[in-house]
Design a protein around this motif. Structure first.
Motif, PDB file in Angstrom:
ATOM      1  N   HIS A   1       0.843  -1.209   0.000  1.00 46.18           N
ATOM      2  CA  HIS A   1       0.000   0.000   0.000  1.00 46.18           C
ATOM      3  C   HIS A   1       0.872   1.250   0.000  1.00 46.18           C
ATOM      4  N   ARG A   2       1.600   1.440  -1.074  1.00 51.56           N
ATOM      5  CA  ARG A   2       2.464   2.618  -1.211  1.00 51.56           C
ATOM      6  C   ARG A   2       1.619   3.885  -1.054  1.00 51.56           C
ATOM      7  N   GLY A   3       2.143   4.853  -0.341  1.00 49.43           N
ATOM      8  CA  GLY A   3       1.428   6.106  -0.150  1.00 49.43           C
ATOM      9  C   GLY A   3       0.552   6.126   1.091  1.00 49.43           C
ATOM     10  N   SER A   4       0.317   4.973   1.706  1.00 50.04           N
ATOM     11  CA  SER A   4      -0.471   4.914   2.938  1.00 50.04           C
ATOM     12  C   SER A   4       0.457   5.060   4.138  1.00 50.04           C
ATOM     13  N   ARG A   5      -0.071   5.643   5.206  1.00 46.11           N
ATOM     14  CA  ARG A   5       0.716   5.836   6.417  1.00 46.11           C
ATOM     15  C   ARG A   5       0.085   5.045   7.550  1.00 46.11           C
ATOM     16  N   VAL A   6       0.857   4.169   8.186  1.00 48.71           N
ATOM     17  CA  VAL A   6       0.362   3.358   9.292  1.00 48.71           C
ATOM     18  C   VAL A   6       0.178   4.256  10.506  1.00 48.71           C
ATOM     19  N   LEU A   7      -1.021   4.225  11.090  1.00 47.18           N
ATOM     20  CA  LEU A   7      -1.324   5.020  12.268  1.00 47.18           C
ATOM     21  C   LEU A   7      -1.190   4.203  13.545  1.00 47.18           C
ATOM     22  N   SER A   8      -1.627   2.941  13.492  1.00 47.71           N
ATOM     23  CA  SER A   8      -1.514   2.073  14.668  1.00 47.71           C
ATOM     24  C   SER A   8      -1.606   0.614  14.248  1.00 47.71           C
ATOM     25  N   VAL A   9      -1.086  -0.237  15.110  1.00 46.88           N
ATOM     26  CA  VAL A   9      -1.139  -1.684  14.893  1.00 46.88           C
ATOM     27  C   VAL A   9      -1.435  -2.329  16.239  1.00 46.88           C
ATOM     28  N   GLU A  10      -2.328  -3.301  16.238  1.00 50.10           N
ATOM     29  CA  GLU A  10      -2.592  -4.027  17.473  1.00 50.10           C
ATOM     30  C   GLU A  10      -2.901  -5.480  17.162  1.00 50.10           C
ATOM     31  N   ARG A  11      -2.519  -6.339  18.074  1.00 55.93           N
ATOM     32  CA  ARG A  11      -2.828  -7.764  17.955  1.00 55.93           C
ATOM     33  C   ARG A  11      -4.161  -7.991  18.642  1.00 55.93           C
ATOM     34  N   MET A  12      -5.012  -8.769  17.999  1.00 49.05           N
ATOM     35  CA  MET A  12      -6.315  -9.071  18.578  1.00 49.05           C
ATOM     36  C   MET A  12      -6.730 -10.490  18.215  1.00 49.05           C
ATOM     37  N   GLN A  13      -7.784 -10.965  18.828  1.00 51.80           N
ATOM     38  CA  GLN A  13      -8.317 -12.295  18.564  1.00 51.80           C
ATOM     39  C   GLN A  13      -9.518 -12.193  17.630  1.00 51.80           C
ATOM     40  N   SER A  14      -9.580 -13.074  16.661  1.00 52.77           N
ATOM     41  CA  SER A  14     -10.716 -13.164  15.765  1.00 52.77           C
ATOM     42  C   SER A  14     -10.960 -14.635  15.476  1.00 52.77           C
ATOM     43  N   ASP A  15     -12.102 -15.124  15.852  1.00 53.35           N
ATOM     44  CA  ASP A  15     -12.443 -16.540  15.675  1.00 53.35           C
ATOM     45  C   ASP A  15     -11.391 -17.454  16.298  1.00 53.35           C
ATOM     46  N   GLY A  16     -10.860 -17.051  17.455  1.00 51.68           N
ATOM     47  CA  GLY A  16      -9.879 -17.869  18.156  1.00 51.68           C
ATOM     48  C   GLY A  16      -8.473 -17.794  17.589  1.00 51.68           C
ATOM     49  N   ARG A  17      -8.247 -16.907  16.642  1.00 48.02           N
ATOM     50  CA  ARG A  17      -6.928 -16.771  16.014  1.00 48.02           C
ATOM     51  C   ARG A  17      -6.354 -15.403  16.356  1.00 48.02           C
ATOM     52  N   ASP A  18      -5.029 -15.316  16.441  1.00 50.68           N
ATOM     53  CA  ASP A  18      -4.353 -14.043  16.612  1.00 50.68           C
ATOM     54  C   ASP A  18      -4.222 -13.373  15.251  1.00 50.68           C
ATOM     55  N   VAL A  19      -4.737 -12.155  15.125  1.00 50.56           N
ATOM     56  CA  VAL A  19      -4.617 -11.377  13.898  1.00 50.56           C
ATOM     57  C   VAL A  19      -4.047 -10.009  14.239  1.00 50.56           C
ATOM     58  N   ASN A  20      -3.500  -9.345  13.248  1.00 49.42           N
ATOM     59  CA  ASN A  20      -2.957  -8.006  13.422  1.00 49.42           C
ATOM     60  C   ASN A  20      -3.887  -7.016  12.734  1.00 49.42           C
TER      61      ASN A  20
END
Length: 65
Positions: free
Chosen positions: A12-31
């Motif tokens: 995603h060239r041109g996009s700026r990351v504002l935040s990242v967090e690890r969370m659970q979704s359907d019992g899986r770790d996702v970012n």
């Protein structure tokens, strides 16, 4: 998590990351990546490292024999 950010920035060239967090979704770790695109819109992307295909391996000499 760092791999998810690097992959996002590459894809995603041109996009700026504002935040990242690890969370659970359907019992899986996702970012969850929150980013601002090149038009100023805030978008949320979810990267599931467990669903990514394994990295491609470069062919070796033995693969051609």
């Amino acid at each position: 998590m760092a791999d998810s950010v690097r992959r996002f920035e590459r894809d995603h060239r041109g996009s700026r990351v504002l935040s990242v967090e690890r969370m659970q979704s359907d019992g899986r770790d996702v970012n969850r990546i929150k980013a601002m695109d090149d038009r100023g819109r805030v978008r949320v992307y979810v990267d599931d490292p467990q669903r990514r295909p394994p990295p491609r391996r470069a062919p070796t000499r033995d693969d051609h024999d």
